[in-house]
Write a protein that holds these residues in place. Sequence first.
Motif, short mmCIF file in Angstrom:
data_model
loop_
_atom_site.label_atom_id
_atom_site.label_comp_id
_atom_site.label_asym_id
_atom_site.label_seq_id
_atom_site.Cartn_x
_atom_site.Cartn_y
_atom_site.Cartn_z
N VAL A 129 0.87 -1.18 0.00
CA VAL A 129 0.00 0.00 0.00
C VAL A 129 0.90 1.23 0.00
O VAL A 129 1.74 1.39 0.88
N GLU A 130 0.72 2.08 -1.00
CA GLU A 130 1.49 3.32 -1.09
C GLU A 130 0.52 4.49 -1.06
O GLU A 130 -0.39 4.55 -1.87
N VAL A 131 0.72 5.38 -0.10
CA VAL A 131 -0.12 6.58 0.01
C VAL A 131 0.77 7.77 -0.32
O VAL A 131 1.71 8.08 0.41
N ASP A 132 0.49 8.40 -1.44
CA ASP A 132 1.22 9.58 -1.89
C ASP A 132 0.27 10.76 -1.74
O ASP A 132 -0.66 10.90 -2.52
N TRP A 133 0.48 11.58 -0.72
CA TRP A 133 -0.49 12.62 -0.40
C TRP A 133 0.15 13.99 -0.26
O TRP A 133 1.34 14.12 -0.03
N ASN A 134 -0.70 15.01 -0.43
CA ASN A 134 -0.27 16.39 -0.38
C ASN A 134 -1.11 17.11 0.67
O ASN A 134 -2.32 16.97 0.70
N TYR A 135 -0.43 17.89 1.51
CA TYR A 135 -1.12 18.67 2.54
C TYR A 135 -0.42 20.01 2.66
O TYR A 135 0.80 20.07 2.89
N GLN A 136 -1.14 21.08 2.48
CA GLN A 136 -0.62 22.45 2.53
C GLN A 136 0.58 22.63 1.60
O GLN A 136 1.63 23.11 1.98
N ASN A 137 0.40 22.16 0.37
CA ASN A 137 1.40 22.27 -0.71
C ASN A 137 2.72 21.57 -0.40
O ASN A 137 3.76 21.94 -0.94
N ASN A 139 4.39 17.57 -0.18
CA ASN A 139 4.14 16.17 -0.50
C ASN A 139 4.64 15.27 0.62
O ASN A 139 5.71 15.51 1.19
N TYR A 140 3.86 14.22 0.89
CA TYR A 140 4.21 13.21 1.89
C TYR A 140 3.99 11.83 1.28
O TYR A 140 3.24 11.67 0.32
N TYR A 141 4.65 10.84 1.87
CA TYR A 141 4.59 9.49 1.32
C TYR A 141 4.58 8.48 2.47
O TYR A 141 5.25 8.66 3.48
N PHE A 142 3.79 7.42 2.26
CA PHE A 142 3.72 6.33 3.24
C PHE A 142 3.62 5.01 2.49
O PHE A 142 2.92 4.93 1.47
#
Length: 148
Positions: A129-137, A139-142
């Motif tokens: 499971v790869e979560v590629d997310w953006n928060y307040q401009n 990028n984060y990854y899990f």
Amino acid sequence: MKINWGTGIVIAFVLFISFIMFFVIKMNTNKMYEHDLVTKDYYKKELEYQAKINNAQKAKEKGYHVKVENSENGLVISFPEAVNVAEVSGKVFLYRPSNKVLDFSMPIEISNNTFIVPSEKLPGGRWNVEVDWNYQNENYYFKKELSL
């Protein structure tokens, strides 16, 4: 005709090599056994991997720990409470190492700080499971490996 021990050893070697060659040829010609690289664009993804490592480290430093749990409804992906979910965007990519046909991605749609991947889309087995997310401009990854 009498077979001495030297001839017996040669016959045994020939039979063994024939046995091994049979399976090598069978595995390489049978379409049921696909021998692809892990992903289609393996080398391109390898170059992008450092950015994922940096994004995962950034999430760890800021305390944004994403949790992935299996439930009866499906796979529950929980985002940190400190995050305003209205500002989160990105995608969840589910990768099946044993069968590329089952790979899929979904855009993140969060409600109550969770995102659910329905269990109908997830046959049993190992998943990445790869979560590629953006928060307040930013990028984060899990990433997490799990077996269902």
